[in-house]
Scaffold this active site. Structure first.
Site, PDB file in Angstrom:
ATOM      1  N   ASP A  80     -23.254 -60.779 -35.157  1.00  9.43           N
ATOM      2  CA  ASP A  80     -22.116 -61.623 -35.540  1.00  9.43           C
ATOM      3  C   ASP A  80     -22.621 -63.032 -35.872  1.00  9.43           C
ATOM      4  O   ASP A  80     -23.788 -63.207 -36.256  1.00  9.43           O
ATOM      5  CB  ASP A  80     -21.048 -61.596 -34.428  1.00  9.43           C
ATOM      6  CG  ASP A  80     -19.632 -61.836 -34.964  1.00  9.43           C
ATOM      7  OD1 ASP A  80     -19.338 -62.986 -35.338  1.00  9.43           O
ATOM      8  OD2 ASP A  80     -18.829 -60.887 -35.021  1.00  9.43           O
ATOM      9  N   ASP A  81     -21.797 -64.041 -35.730  1.00 15.42           N
ATOM     10  CA  ASP A  81     -22.126 -65.409 -36.162  1.00 15.42           C
ATOM     11  C   ASP A  81     -23.354 -65.951 -35.404  1.00 15.42           C
ATOM     12  O   ASP A  81     -23.732 -65.428 -34.362  1.00 15.42           O
ATOM     13  CB  ASP A  81     -20.908 -66.316 -35.919  1.00 15.42           C
ATOM     14  CG  ASP A  81     -20.891 -67.551 -36.823  1.00 15.42           C
ATOM     15  OD1 ASP A  81     -21.912 -67.844 -37.472  1.00 15.42           O
ATOM     16  OD2 ASP A  81     -19.830 -68.231 -36.869  1.00 15.42           O
ATOM     17  N   LYS A 156     -19.562 -57.982 -42.021  1.00 16.64           N
ATOM     18  CA  LYS A 156     -18.292 -58.578 -41.610  1.00 16.64           C
ATOM     19  C   LYS A 156     -18.220 -59.948 -42.261  1.00 16.64           C
ATOM     20  O   LYS A 156     -19.081 -60.798 -42.011  1.00 16.64           O
ATOM     21  CB  LYS A 156     -18.258 -58.714 -40.089  1.00 16.64           C
ATOM     22  CG  LYS A 156     -17.089 -59.529 -39.536  1.00 16.64           C
ATOM     23  CD  LYS A 156     -17.197 -59.639 -38.005  1.00 16.64           C
ATOM     24  CE  LYS A 156     -16.108 -60.511 -37.404  1.00 16.64           C
ATOM     25  NZ  LYS A 156     -16.275 -60.629 -35.926  1.00 16.64           N
ATOM     26  N   ASP A 158     -16.087 -63.257 -42.534  1.00 17.80           N
ATOM     27  CA  ASP A 158     -15.029 -64.013 -41.876  1.00 17.80           C
ATOM     28  C   ASP A 158     -14.313 -64.923 -42.887  1.00 17.80           C
ATOM     29  O   ASP A 158     -14.706 -64.985 -44.065  1.00 17.80           O
ATOM     30  CB  ASP A 158     -15.642 -64.829 -40.725  1.00 17.80           C
ATOM     31  CG  ASP A 158     -14.706 -64.918 -39.523  1.00 17.80           C
ATOM     32  OD1 ASP A 158     -13.476 -64.828 -39.708  1.00 17.80           O
ATOM     33  OD2 ASP A 158     -15.209 -65.101 -38.398  1.00 17.80           O
ATOM     34  N   SER A 190     -11.594 -60.230 -43.622  1.00 18.30           N
ATOM     35  CA  SER A 190     -10.821 -60.955 -42.611  1.00 18.30           C
ATOM     36  C   SER A 190      -9.565 -61.626 -43.139  1.00 18.30           C
ATOM     37  O   SER A 190      -8.842 -62.242 -42.364  1.00 18.30           O
ATOM     38  CB  SER A 190     -11.705 -62.014 -41.947  1.00 18.30           C
ATOM     39  OG  SER A 190     -12.791 -61.422 -41.289  1.00 18.30           O
ATOM     40  N   ARG A 212      -9.918 -57.158 -40.206  1.00 16.75           N
ATOM     41  CA  ARG A 212      -9.293 -57.730 -39.020  1.00 16.75           C
ATOM     42  C   ARG A 212      -7.889 -58.176 -39.407  1.00 16.75           C
ATOM     43  O   ARG A 212      -7.703 -58.826 -40.430  1.00 16.75           O
ATOM     44  CB  ARG A 212     -10.136 -58.906 -38.525  1.00 16.75           C
ATOM     45  CG  ARG A 212     -11.431 -58.465 -37.811  1.00 16.75           C
ATOM     46  CD  ARG A 212     -11.123 -57.976 -36.405  1.00 16.75           C
ATOM     47  NE  ARG A 212     -10.340 -58.991 -35.728  1.00 16.75           N
ATOM     48  CZ  ARG A 212     -10.863 -60.134 -35.252  1.00 16.75           C
ATOM     49  NH1 ARG A 212     -12.149 -60.354 -35.307  1.00 16.75           N
ATOM     50  NH2 ARG A 212     -10.083 -61.030 -34.675  1.00 16.75           N
ATOM     51  N   ASP A 216      -8.853 -63.111 -32.517  1.00 13.10           N
ATOM     52  CA  ASP A 216     -10.007 -62.609 -31.760  1.00 13.10           C
ATOM     53  C   ASP A 216      -9.585 -62.134 -30.374  1.00 13.10           C
ATOM     54  O   ASP A 216      -8.789 -62.791 -29.699  1.00 13.10           O
ATOM     55  CB  ASP A 216     -11.033 -63.728 -31.546  1.00 13.10           C
ATOM     56  CG  ASP A 216     -11.818 -64.047 -32.804  1.00 13.10           C
ATOM     57  OD1 ASP A 216     -11.610 -63.379 -33.837  1.00 13.10           O
ATOM     58  OD2 ASP A 216     -12.650 -64.966 -32.739  1.00 13.10           O
TER      59      ASP A 216
END
Ligand SMILES: *[C@@H]1O[C@H](CO)[C@@H](O)[C@H](O)[C@H]1NC(C)=O
Ligand SMILES: *[C@@H]1O[C@H](CO)[C@@H](O)[C@H](O)[C@H]1NC(C)=O
Length: 416
Positions: A80-81, A156, A158, A190, A212, A216
């Site tokens: 992830d980030d 993914k 965002d 997202s 998504r 979160d």
């Protein structure tokens, strides 16, 4: 109070003409993602085992390959980030933080692939990632090519630091460049989470393999309930967009972390399984306790989640503290589906609650009845007629997951 399954089956009809056609995510993606457990820990001096680094992902790859997760179907290992350097390189390409990823991303991806896993990564469609690192920000072609060269199998993307106006078009453009790389890459969007129900969900189906929808997840039971309630409240709208190749994503599993008890973990696994949600673990696989590992690896739950019909479950019964989600699955006997029933007790504390219902109250009508298997309490399946009361004890802030299969007629008509 009851919603009959047979009448709500109509809701399951998915009629999109165009859906993303990259052949991927035909069942909800299964994997592991770093965010919920490891966040943006970049201090490898004080947190050598928890920082977002080459070592964390190699260790996780080892655990996924050796401890049964890959075998059970969890194939995507997703960074992830907080993997990026603060600047692009001199050619304008994205690059990882050099201290924490000294071998580069391609080398790490090769290692992950060598374990039989697939490799996923994170970026953001706007100027910056949510944690402030360089975003894609219009560099669609060069970034898509970089990811393909690195061997990325899942991305993914965002939506921080970007106008919500016209977001769908930006995701579509990046998706086109992903497609042009000719590398099959699962595309997680997202924009629905940033635009809410105003988002163009038809476009999401066209552009993305999953998206998504909502905020979160945090590491607590209240958040599991809040997310489940939001999806249930909006199920009439949301469920029609989900199916093979395109999924609603209620966010990661927090099973095995600090916030959920054993029963609450069974409840999250039950709700996510029946919703046909992607199951993305976010837990330290080097330290997870065996009882949580067993929940994640439960083969009956995983086979319900991975059912090839890909029909997202619906909240069919809401009695305040007791809520029952149902999902049609295979096998079928003639035109009678099997079903998963996820029975969740929202009561906090106290003692177990006995829930009683009959299958015909939910519209099940197979003349020869059904066999019922209690997925997390293994015992011999029982057979019931559709009018026989089923009684089941469900722990406070816990759940029972039932697999309900139609019994085939024993008196097959002979044509001889
Ligand atoms: C690119 O898009 C075409 C048309 O939708 C599709 O057939 C193909 O599988 C896609 N390729 C990749 C690598 O995603
Ligand atoms: C939503 O997206 C679809 C597919 O891309 C498009 O045809 C439609 O015009 C969009 N709707 C709106 C309101 O923008």
């Amino acid at each position: 109070m009851y919603t009959k399954i047979l009448s709500i089956l109509l809701l399951y009809t998915f009629t999109s003409v165009h859906a993303l056609d990259n052949g991927l995510a035909l069942t909800p993606p299964l994997g592991w993602m770093s965010w919920q457990r490891f966040r943006c820990i970049t201090d490898c001096v004080n947190y050598p085992n928890d920082c977002i680094s080459d070592q964390l992902f190699r260790d996780t790859a080892d655990r996924m390959a050796e401890d049964g997760y890959l075998e059970a179907g969890y194939e995507y290992l997703i960074i992830d980030d907080c993997w990026l350097a603060n600047e692009r390189d001199s050619d304008g390409r994205l690059q990882p933080n050099a201290d924490r990823f000294p071998n580069g991303i391609k080398d790490l991806a090769d290692y992950i692939h060598s374990k039989g896993l697939k490799f996923g990564i994170y970026e953001d469609i706007g100027t910056n990632t949510c944690a402030g690192y360089p975003g894609i920000n219009g560099q669609y072609e060069i970034d898509a090519n970089t990811f393909a060269e690195w061997g990325v199998d899942y991305i993914k993307v965002d939506g921080c630091y970007e106008d919500t106006e016209g977001m769908e078009d930006k995701y579509a453009q990046f998706g086109d460049y992903l497609n042009q790389t000719e590398r099959p890459i699962v595309y997680s969007c997202s924009f629905p989470a940033y635009k809410g129900l105003e988002a163009n969900y038809t476009a999401a189906v066209e552009i993305c393999n999953l998206w998504r929808n909502y905020g979160d997840i945090q590491d607590q039971w209240d958040d599991v309930k809040n997310i489940a309630n939001w999806f249930a409240t909006n199920q009439g709208f949301l469920n029609k967009f989900a199916g093979p190749g395109h999924w609603n994503d209620p966010d990661m599993l927090i099973i095995g972390d600090y916030g959920l008890s054993y029963d609450e973990s069974i409840a999250q696994m039950t709700i996510w399984t029946v919703m046909a949600a992607p199951l993305l673990m976010s837990v330290d696989l080097r330290k997870i306790e065996p009882e949580f590992r067993d929940i994640l690896l439960n083969s009956d739950a995983l086979s319900i989640n991975q059912d090839v019909l890909g029909i997202p479950g619906l909240l069919a019964w809401n009695n305040g503290n007791v809520r029952i989600w149902t999902k049609p699955i295979l096998p079928q006997v003639d035109d009678k589906h099997s079903y998963a029933f996820g029975i969740v007790n929202y009561e906090n504390g106290g003692s177990p609650h006995v829930v009683e219902f009959t299958l015909d109250e939910f519209g099940l009508d197979n003349a020869d009845g059904y066999t019922i298997k209690n997925v997390f309490e293994p015992s011999d399946p029982v057979t019931v007629s559709v009018t026989e009361p089923i009684r089941i004890s469900v722990n406070p802030s816990g759940a029972a997951l039932l697999q309900v299969n139609p019994v085939a007629p024993s008196h097959a008509t002979s044509l001889l």
